[in-house]
Enzyme design. Structure first.
Site, PDB file in Angstrom:
ATOM      1  N   TYR A  68     -17.494 -46.404  28.370  1.00 28.69           N
ATOM      2  CA  TYR A  68     -18.273 -46.646  27.151  1.00 28.69           C
ATOM      3  C   TYR A  68     -17.475 -46.335  25.891  1.00 28.69           C
ATOM      4  O   TYR A  68     -17.831 -46.797  24.808  1.00 28.69           O
ATOM      5  CB  TYR A  68     -19.563 -45.815  27.176  1.00 28.69           C
ATOM      6  CG  TYR A  68     -20.472 -46.219  28.297  1.00 28.69           C
ATOM      7  CD1 TYR A  68     -21.128 -47.447  28.283  1.00 28.69           C
ATOM      8  CD2 TYR A  68     -20.667 -45.385  29.385  1.00 28.69           C
ATOM      9  CE1 TYR A  68     -21.954 -47.833  29.325  1.00 28.69           C
ATOM     10  CE2 TYR A  68     -21.496 -45.753  30.435  1.00 28.69           C
ATOM     11  CZ  TYR A  68     -22.137 -46.978  30.395  1.00 28.69           C
ATOM     12  OH  TYR A  68     -22.945 -47.353  31.433  1.00 28.69           O
TER      13      TYR A  68
ATOM     14  N   HIS B 179     -23.164 -38.640  35.461  1.00 24.88           N
ATOM     15  CA  HIS B 179     -21.904 -39.061  36.066  1.00 24.88           C
ATOM     16  C   HIS B 179     -21.155 -37.834  36.586  1.00 24.88           C
ATOM     17  O   HIS B 179     -20.984 -36.854  35.856  1.00 24.88           O
ATOM     18  CB  HIS B 179     -21.008 -39.777  35.041  1.00 24.88           C
ATOM     19  CG  HIS B 179     -21.490 -41.142  34.693  1.00 24.88           C
ATOM     20  ND1 HIS B 179     -21.119 -41.791  33.527  1.00 24.88           N
ATOM     21  CD2 HIS B 179     -22.305 -42.006  35.350  1.00 24.88           C
ATOM     22  CE1 HIS B 179     -21.705 -42.982  33.497  1.00 24.88           C
ATOM     23  NE2 HIS B 179     -22.423 -43.130  34.584  1.00 24.88           N
TER      24      HIS B 179
ATOM     25  N   ARG C  85     -31.398 -44.297  35.606  1.00 28.33           N
ATOM     26  CA  ARG C  85     -31.298 -45.455  36.479  1.00 28.33           C
ATOM     27  C   ARG C  85     -32.695 -45.915  36.883  1.00 28.33           C
ATOM     28  O   ARG C  85     -33.653 -45.149  36.846  1.00 28.33           O
ATOM     29  CB  ARG C  85     -30.497 -45.112  37.736  1.00 28.33           C
ATOM     30  CG  ARG C  85     -29.086 -44.596  37.467  1.00 28.33           C
ATOM     31  CD  ARG C  85     -28.417 -44.208  38.777  1.00 28.33           C
ATOM     32  NE  ARG C  85     -27.049 -43.726  38.577  1.00 28.33           N
ATOM     33  CZ  ARG C  85     -26.716 -42.436  38.437  1.00 28.33           C
ATOM     34  NH1 ARG C  85     -27.660 -41.504  38.483  1.00 28.33           N
ATOM     35  NH2 ARG C  85     -25.455 -42.073  38.258  1.00 28.33           N
TER      36      ARG C  85
END
Length: 303
Positions: free
Chosen positions: A284, A275, A150
């Site tokens: 995904y 996650h 991120r």
């Protein structure tokens, strides 16, 4: 910060008039400070009269694309924004309430947008590496795509978390949780060149502690901000002539999608992305399945 006075008035209102708990007031403050920072930083808006419904919808899409907020958190942000704008009208701070008709962003139910490998490569090759800033920017782009981290994880990345001797980076994610993410040779080399050739030039002679051991610095010697990363990505997209809506988090989406398209295990991708739930990563697989369907249709004689 712009809107500071209006924010304090509103927080005082919800605390005293609505009797909200301290935790709720803190949540409102965090939601609205992020909202105002977006308006000021991304939209260059400094007063409430300039805020429109489109600006609010863009912000909510930003929360989906960049922050990956869960539906509950997104709904709370909408409530915070609606409440603030309603308060501003009642108190005569502004005449219109642009949040009156705001809804959950349509993107929240859509698959994440990704770049193709060719588009990614074009962006990675776009920085001018004859300049110090270009060397840094290339290292940033390679790191984003090479690790899937991120933006907040990248801006907070410290030198002692680079474990290149075994090909990993120790990433500190949400909730201060740490994870080891493998980093490829290309990204590793780009980061090493930046550290060896450029980082020292960016460090402040007057205040060497300003960097706080952060890997990526601005040219004044301080850590890079999220806005700086946004600008670097936007510049790379423009130079690469990418027509899609490009933002830093799209590298994370592309990282995960390209791994799955290449046959990576879903659990492994979950671990690399950090996650907590496999359900978050499973989005995904839908992107991956659409890719497989496309390949099947193109190459199978009976498709």
């Amino acid at each position: 910060m712009a809107f500071k006075q209006e924010l304090e008035l509103y927080l005082q209102f919800v605390k005293l008039e609505k009797g909200l708990s301290e935790n709720s007031v803190v949540a409102y403050r965090n939601d609205l400070e992020r909202y105002f920072s977006y308006l000021q930083g991304y939209k260059k808006i400094s007063d409430l009269a300039g805020v429109t419904l489109n600006h609010i919808e863009d912000f909510l899409n930003y929360l989906v694309d960049e922050e990956m907020l869960a539906a509950g958190s997104l709904a709370r942000n909408i409530s915070s924004i609606r409440g603030f704008h309603e308060f501003a009208v009642v108190e005569g701070i502004t005449k219109a309430n642009p949040a009156e008709l705001v809804e959950l962003p349509k993107k929240a139910s859509k698959l994440p947008e990704v770049l193709s490998p060719d588009e990614i490569m074009a962006m990675l090759d776009s920085p001018d590496t004859s300049t110090d800033a270009g060397i840094r920017d290339k290292a940033i782009l390679e790191c984003l795509y090479g690790t899937g981290m991120r933006v907040s994880e990248l801006t907070g990345l410290e030198k002692d978390r680079l474990i290149f001797e075994i090909g990993f980076i120790r990433v500190v994610g949400k909730g201060n949780k740490e994870r080891l993410v493998p980093v490829g040779e290309v990204a590793q080399q780009a980061i090493e060149i930046y550290i060896e050739q450029v980082r020292g030039k960016f460090m402040s002679d007057k205040d060497p502690q300003k960097a706080k051991n952060k890997v990526f610095l601005n040219q004044r010697g301080g850590p890079l901000s999220r806005m700086s990363i946004w600008n670097i990505v936007q510049k790379a997209a423009k130079n690469a002539d990418i027509q899609k809506n490009v933002y830093p988090h799209i590298f994370r989406h592309s990282f995960a999608t390209h791994l799955l398209e290449g046959g990576a295990d879903l659990r492994a991708v979950q671990e690399m992305l950090g996650h907590s739930s496999i359900l978050t990563t499973e989005i995904y697989t839908h992107v991956d399945r659409s890719f497989l369907h496309q390949v099947h249709k193109e190459f199978h004689p009976r498709a």
